[in-house]
Design a protein around this motif. Structure first.
Motif, PDB file in Angstrom:
ATOM      1  N   GLN A 125      27.146 -29.287  45.489  1.00 25.17           N
ATOM      2  CA  GLN A 125      27.266 -28.387  44.347  1.00 25.17           C
ATOM      3  C   GLN A 125      26.305 -27.218  44.526  1.00 25.17           C
ATOM      4  N   ARG A 126      26.685 -26.085  43.981  1.00 20.75           N
ATOM      5  CA  ARG A 126      25.772 -24.946  44.035  1.00 20.75           C
ATOM      6  C   ARG A 126      24.761 -25.056  42.909  1.00 20.75           C
ATOM      7  N   GLU A 127      23.525 -24.750  43.275  1.00 23.53           N
ATOM      8  CA  GLU A 127      22.437 -24.766  42.300  1.00 23.53           C
ATOM      9  C   GLU A 127      22.769 -23.816  41.151  1.00 23.53           C
ATOM     10  N   GLY A 128      22.507 -24.265  39.933  1.00 23.58           N
ATOM     11  CA  GLY A 128      22.752 -23.441  38.763  1.00 23.58           C
ATOM     12  C   GLY A 128      24.170 -23.535  38.220  1.00 23.58           C
ATOM     13  N   GLU A 129      25.030 -24.327  38.861  1.00 25.36           N
ATOM     14  CA  GLU A 129      26.420 -24.479  38.413  1.00 25.36           C
ATOM     15  C   GLU A 129      26.680 -25.933  38.040  1.00 25.36           C
ATOM     16  N   GLY A 130      26.141 -26.337  36.926  1.00 27.49           N
ATOM     17  CA  GLY A 130      26.273 -27.714  36.478  1.00 27.49           C
ATOM     18  C   GLY A 130      27.636 -28.017  35.895  1.00 27.49           C
ATOM     19  N   GLY A 131      27.758 -29.219  35.374  1.00 29.59           N
ATOM     20  CA  GLY A 131      28.993 -29.652  34.751  1.00 29.59           C
ATOM     21  C   GLY A 131      29.324 -31.096  35.069  1.00 29.59           C
ATOM     22  N   LEU A 132      28.855 -31.583  36.240  1.00 29.74           N
ATOM     23  CA  LEU A 132      29.115 -32.966  36.615  1.00 29.74           C
ATOM     24  C   LEU A 132      28.270 -33.891  35.743  1.00 29.74           C
ATOM     25  N   GLU A 133      28.902 -34.922  35.218  1.00 35.93           N
ATOM     26  CA  GLU A 133      28.211 -35.938  34.417  1.00 35.93           C
ATOM     27  C   GLU A 133      28.661 -37.310  34.897  1.00 35.93           C
ATOM     28  N   ARG A 186      29.716 -24.538  28.997  1.00 34.59           N
ATOM     29  CA  ARG A 186      29.250 -24.165  27.657  1.00 34.59           C
ATOM     30  C   ARG A 186      29.537 -22.680  27.477  1.00 34.59           C
ATOM     31  N   ASP A 187      29.518 -22.219  26.241  1.00 40.49           N
ATOM     32  CA  ASP A 187      29.885 -20.816  25.964  1.00 40.49           C
ATOM     33  C   ASP A 187      29.113 -19.832  26.840  1.00 40.49           C
ATOM     34  N   GLU A 188      27.821 -20.084  27.045  1.00 43.61           N
ATOM     35  CA  GLU A 188      27.007 -19.145  27.830  1.00 43.61           C
ATOM     36  C   GLU A 188      27.311 -19.226  29.333  1.00 43.61           C
TER      37      GLU A 188
END
Length: 141
Positions: free
Chosen positions: A33-41, A95-97
């Motif tokens: 994953q690229r740093e700063g691109e979250g979403g995985l849980e 998230r919205d941001e």
């Protein structure tokens, strides 16, 4: 190998999943994953003691520079006779941001050769190819 580009055209307020909760049916999955691109849980497998608890929660898997997220898959869980659990994971919508950015990831899925026999301590041995066929068929019942 699976390269995922999660489109930037996200709509603020969208509460659906980029990838719904699932386990991988491979042996091991490596996710870059690229740093700063979250979403995985992820959360503990519901078949495990920790996952069966009502306290089990979804936890973020934050990308780390140079890091690789490793998932145990269902084939390895079967091969271990149930001693290892495949982990349940999902990818949330941004998230919205975060809507102005894409989320890129590369998944590398490993599994045994189709002719290899997955011998288990439980006596449920089968070839890796038969295991994959069984899993694919289960998706269409």
């Amino acid at each position: 190998v699976s390269v995922n580009d999660r489109d930037t055209k996200q709509v603020p307020g969208n509460f659906h999943w980029r990838a719904a909760p699932h386990t991988d049916f491979s042996c091991l999955s490596l996710l870059f994953q690229r740093e700063g691109e979250g979403g995985l849980e992820c959360r503990a497998n519901p078949r495990s003691t920790a996952g069966a608890s009502s306290d089990a929660k979804w936890l973020p898997v934050h990308p780390v520079r140079g890091g690789i997220a490793v998932n145990i898959g269902d084939m390895l869980s079967h091969w271990s006779g149930g001693h290892l659990y495949s982990n349940l994971h999902r990818v949330r919508m941004p998230r919205d941001e975060e809507c102005s950015k894409s989320r890129y990831s590369i998944g590398y899925f490993t599994q045994a050769d189709t002719s290899h026999i997955l011998e288990t301590s439980t006596g449920q041995s089968m070839t890796a190819g038969d295991y994959v066929k069984m899993r694919l068929k289960s998706n269409f019942k």
